[in-house]
Each structure stands twice: as structure tokens, then as C-alpha cells.
Design an enzyme around this catalytic site. Structure first.
Site, short mmCIF file in Angstrom:
data_model
loop_
_atom_site.label_atom_id
_atom_site.label_comp_id
_atom_site.label_asym_id
_atom_site.label_seq_id
_atom_site.Cartn_x
_atom_site.Cartn_y
_atom_site.Cartn_z
N ASN A 215 0.87 -1.25 0.07
CA ASN A 215 -0.13 0.13 0.02
C ASN A 215 0.79 1.12 0.03
O ASN A 215 1.64 1.54 0.98
CB ASN A 215 -0.70 0.04 1.32
CG ASN A 215 -1.64 1.45 1.54
OD1 ASN A 215 -1.82 1.93 0.52
ND2 ASN A 215 -2.15 1.37 2.49
N TRP A 216 0.78 1.59 -1.25
CA TRP A 216 1.91 3.16 -1.21
C TRP A 216 1.35 4.40 -0.73
O TRP A 216 1.86 5.47 -0.53
CB TRP A 216 2.14 3.33 -2.68
CG TRP A 216 3.26 2.50 -3.24
CD1 TRP A 216 3.78 1.38 -2.70
CD2 TRP A 216 3.66 2.81 -4.67
NE1 TRP A 216 4.44 0.83 -3.64
CE2 TRP A 216 4.55 1.56 -4.72
CE3 TRP A 216 3.57 3.33 -5.69
CZ2 TRP A 216 5.39 1.53 -6.12
CZ3 TRP A 216 4.24 3.40 -6.98
CH2 TRP A 216 5.01 2.16 -7.00
N LYS A 217 0.00 4.24 0.01
CA LYS A 217 -0.64 5.56 0.46
C LYS A 217 -0.53 6.62 -0.57
O LYS A 217 -0.46 6.43 -1.81
CB LYS A 217 -0.27 5.63 1.82
CG LYS A 217 -0.03 4.27 2.43
CD LYS A 217 0.09 4.61 4.09
CE LYS A 217 0.23 3.34 4.81
NZ LYS A 217 -0.05 3.48 6.15
N HIS B 107 -9.52 0.77 5.19
CA HIS B 107 -8.18 0.99 5.76
C HIS B 107 -8.34 1.71 7.19
O HIS B 107 -9.25 2.69 6.84
CB HIS B 107 -7.31 1.45 4.79
CG HIS B 107 -5.75 1.68 5.31
ND1 HIS B 107 -5.46 2.50 6.32
CD2 HIS B 107 -4.83 0.81 5.15
CE1 HIS B 107 -4.14 2.36 6.74
NE2 HIS B 107 -3.42 1.30 5.95
N GLU C 279 -6.69 4.34 8.13
CA GLU C 279 -6.60 5.86 8.04
C GLU C 279 -7.77 6.28 7.12
O GLU C 279 -8.14 7.54 7.14
CB GLU C 279 -5.11 5.88 6.81
CG GLU C 279 -3.97 5.81 7.57
CD GLU C 279 -2.81 5.33 6.99
OE1 GLU C 279 -2.87 5.24 5.81
OE2 GLU C 279 -1.93 4.84 7.80
N GLU D 124 -4.94 -5.43 10.70
CA GLU D 124 -3.78 -4.43 10.83
C GLU D 124 -4.37 -3.75 12.30
O GLU D 124 -5.25 -2.69 12.39
CB GLU D 124 -3.87 -3.34 9.68
CG GLU D 124 -3.57 -3.75 8.35
CD GLU D 124 -3.13 -2.85 7.33
OE1 GLU D 124 -2.23 -2.91 6.81
OE2 GLU D 124 -3.82 -1.85 7.18
N GLY E 26 2.83 1.88 10.89
CA GLY E 26 3.72 3.03 10.68
C GLY E 26 4.52 3.35 11.86
O GLY E 26 5.25 4.30 12.02
N SER F 64 3.80 -2.64 10.22
CA SER F 64 5.21 -2.51 10.55
C SER F 64 5.52 -3.85 10.06
O SER F 64 6.86 -4.07 10.81
CB SER F 64 5.29 -1.99 11.98
OG SER F 64 5.16 -0.75 12.14
N GLY G 295 2.91 -1.28 4.27
CA GLY G 295 2.89 0.33 3.84
C GLY G 295 4.19 0.55 3.69
O GLY G 295 4.79 0.47 2.45
N GLY G 296 4.77 1.12 4.68
CA GLY G 296 6.10 1.82 4.33
C GLY G 296 7.24 0.97 3.70
O GLY G 296 7.86 1.44 2.67
C1 PEP Z 1 -0.66 0.05 6.14
O1 PEP Z 1 -0.85 1.25 6.45
O2 PEP Z 1 -1.30 -0.85 5.63
C2 PEP Z 1 0.43 -0.57 6.88
C3 PEP Z 1 0.55 -2.06 7.27
O3 PEP Z 1 1.65 0.35 6.90
P1 PEP Z 1 2.90 0.14 7.51
O4 PEP Z 1 3.49 -1.27 6.95
O5 PEP Z 1 3.76 1.30 7.27
O6 PEP Z 1 2.94 -0.17 9.18
#
Ligand code: PEP
Length: 248
Positions: free
Chosen positions: A9-11, A93, A95, A163, A169, A208, A229-230
Site C-alpha cells: 500500500n503506497w498510500k 483501511h 486511515e 492491521e 507506521g 510495520s 505500507g512503508g
Molecule cells: C498499512 O498502512 O497498511 C501498513 C501496514 O503500514 P506500515 O507497513 O507502514 O505499518
């Protein structure tokens, strides 16, 4: 047997130059090769689909509206995402739930919209830190699953992404025991509601996930992959996660 899935997920990150990464990602060989999905911002979907042609990478959206069309400035419908050549969409999600006030019933309608456009719906659920500290995680996750997931879920139209909000993050990850407990509960609920299809629905862990912790997380029987994500923003970070999934 469920095929594993590594989803990135590049957000609200990425530009056309980053699409080169889609050609660089490698699918490990063998029976255990995971599906690979990247969800870039909607402005990059068309280019991402073109850039991933002849690669093992599939492309997904990050959100869709509940309606097929209409006066919804700034939104995109599931059919619009499908028309780019994408095959999946994230829904619910945390967010989106936090920034846009999306409720479980909104999310449920988005899952139905995704299915209606023939997109794989990746339904995200997760508890807050206060809920985790209050020992409410299993109840919260069960309630979100029940309220956000419509009847008719199957192994081909739905993926669940667990999640924990406090892990996204932050570099913090639940213990393996906590991940196992939650994923096992989700699996039991899915099987109770959808029988053999519930056994076929993949359950991803997200929050994470890094090259350093992926292999341990993937030892859990009901972890069928990761939503990342990241670490999905760099080939050097996501490729070892894909490889760890193949080796799991
Ligand atoms: C996400 O936002 O779906 C996520 C898992 O982010 P991260 O891996 O950066 O925690």
C-alpha cells in the site's frame, strides 16, 4: 491450500519514476510463490497497470466509493478502478476510517461495490491501542468483521487484512502469540459464517512488517501474507518480504 499474498500500500506516496519498481520485483519460483499486489495512488493506476505488464505484479486501488457514479467530487468508483486494469481494492483501511469517518456500514457497502465491479476486496480491520490495552481486541475485531463483511464472501472475492492501528507506521508489532490468537479467531469466524469459502479466504497481517520480522510472522498458520505500507516503497524492502513468504 490458500495461495499467499504480498500486498503493498503506497498510500499518498509515489510518482511515475517509482513505477520502475514494478518491473524489478521478482516472483520466487516454486509451489509456494505468492501473489504480489501493489496499490499505488489512483492517479498512477493506469500507468502502473501498463508498467506491470509481463511482470508478476498485479495492481489495486486504495479505496472506492460505494456508488457506481454521481456527484461525489474527488472520489473514484470501483468500476473506474476496474477500468484501469486493476484487479483489487483496499477497503476500510484505518486511515480511511479515521480521516474520512468511514463506518463499518460504509465499509460493507464498499466491499459490495468492489464485488459488483469484479474487484478483489481487501477488507482492513484492526483495533486501537486503547482497545488492545483494555483487552478488547478479539471482541472489536469480531464486531468489525461481522459488520464490515457482507454475506457472499468467498476465497476469490475477499481478503481480510488484520492491521492493529497502533502497529501501522510505528515500528511496533504485536507478539507472535497475539497475531496467532487474532488470526485464529478471524479464521474461526469466517469458517462459521462461510463454511468452506471461509476456509479459503486469505487473512493478511499488516502493521510495520519489515524484512527483519516477516519470516517470524509468516510462521503462523492463519497468516496468509502481509499488507505492507512503508516497506512497500522500496524494492530492497518489499522483495525480502515476498521471498520470506515464499519460504514460509
Ligand atoms: C498499512 O498502512 O497498511 C501498513 C501496514 O503500514 P506500515 O507497513 O507502514 O505499518
Amino acid at each position: 491450500m490458500r495461495r499467499t499474498l504480498a500486498a503493498g500500500n503506497w498510500k499518498m506516496n509515489g510518482d511515475a519514476a517509482m513505477l520502475d519498481a514494478l518491473q524489478q520485483l521478482q516472483a520466487p519460483g516454486g509451489d509456494n510463490a505468492p501473489d504480489i499486489l501493489i496499490c499505488p495512488p489512483s492517479t498512477l493506476l493506469l500507468q502502473a497497470v501498463a508498467a506491470s505488464e509481463n511482470s508478476p505484479v498485479r495492481i489495486g486501488g486504495q479505496d472506492c466509493h460505494t456508488a457506481a457514479s454521481g456527484a461525489h467530487t474527488g472520489d473514484v468508483s470501483a468500476a473506474m478502478i476496474k477500468a484501469t486494469g486493476a484487479s483489487a481494492v483496499l477497503v476500510g483501511h484505518s486511515e480511511r476510517r479515521a480521516d474520512h469517518g468511514e463506518t463499518n456500514s460504509d465499509v460493507r457497502a464498499k466491499v459490495e461495490a468492489a464485488w459488483g465491479a469484479d474487484l478483489l476486496a481487501i477488507l482492513c480491520i484492526g483495533e486501537s491501542e486503547a482497545e488492545r490495552m483494555g483487552d478488547d481486541t478479539l471482541d472489536i475485531i469480531a464486531a468489525q468483521l461481522e459488520a464490515s463483511l457482507p454475506d457472499g464472501a468467498t476465497g476469490t472475492n475477499t481478503v481480510i487484512a488484520y492491521e492493529p492501528i497502533w502497529a501501522i507506521g510505528t515500528g511496533r508489532v504485536p507478539t507472535l502469540e497475539q497475531i496467532v490468537e487474532t488470526h485464529d479467531m478471524i479464521r474461526a469466524r469466517l469458517e462459521a459464517r462461510f463454511a468452506t469459502q471461509g476456509a479459503a479466504i486469505r487473512i493478511l497481517y499488516g502493521g510495520s512488517v519489515k524484512p527483519s520480522n516477516a519470516a517470524e510472522i509468516f510462521t503462523a498458520e492463519n497468516v496468509d501474507g502481509a499488507l505492507v505500507g512503508g516497506a512497500s516503497l522500496k524494492v530492497a524492502d518489499i522483495q525480502p518480504i515476498i521471498d520470506a513468504l515464499a519460504a514460509s
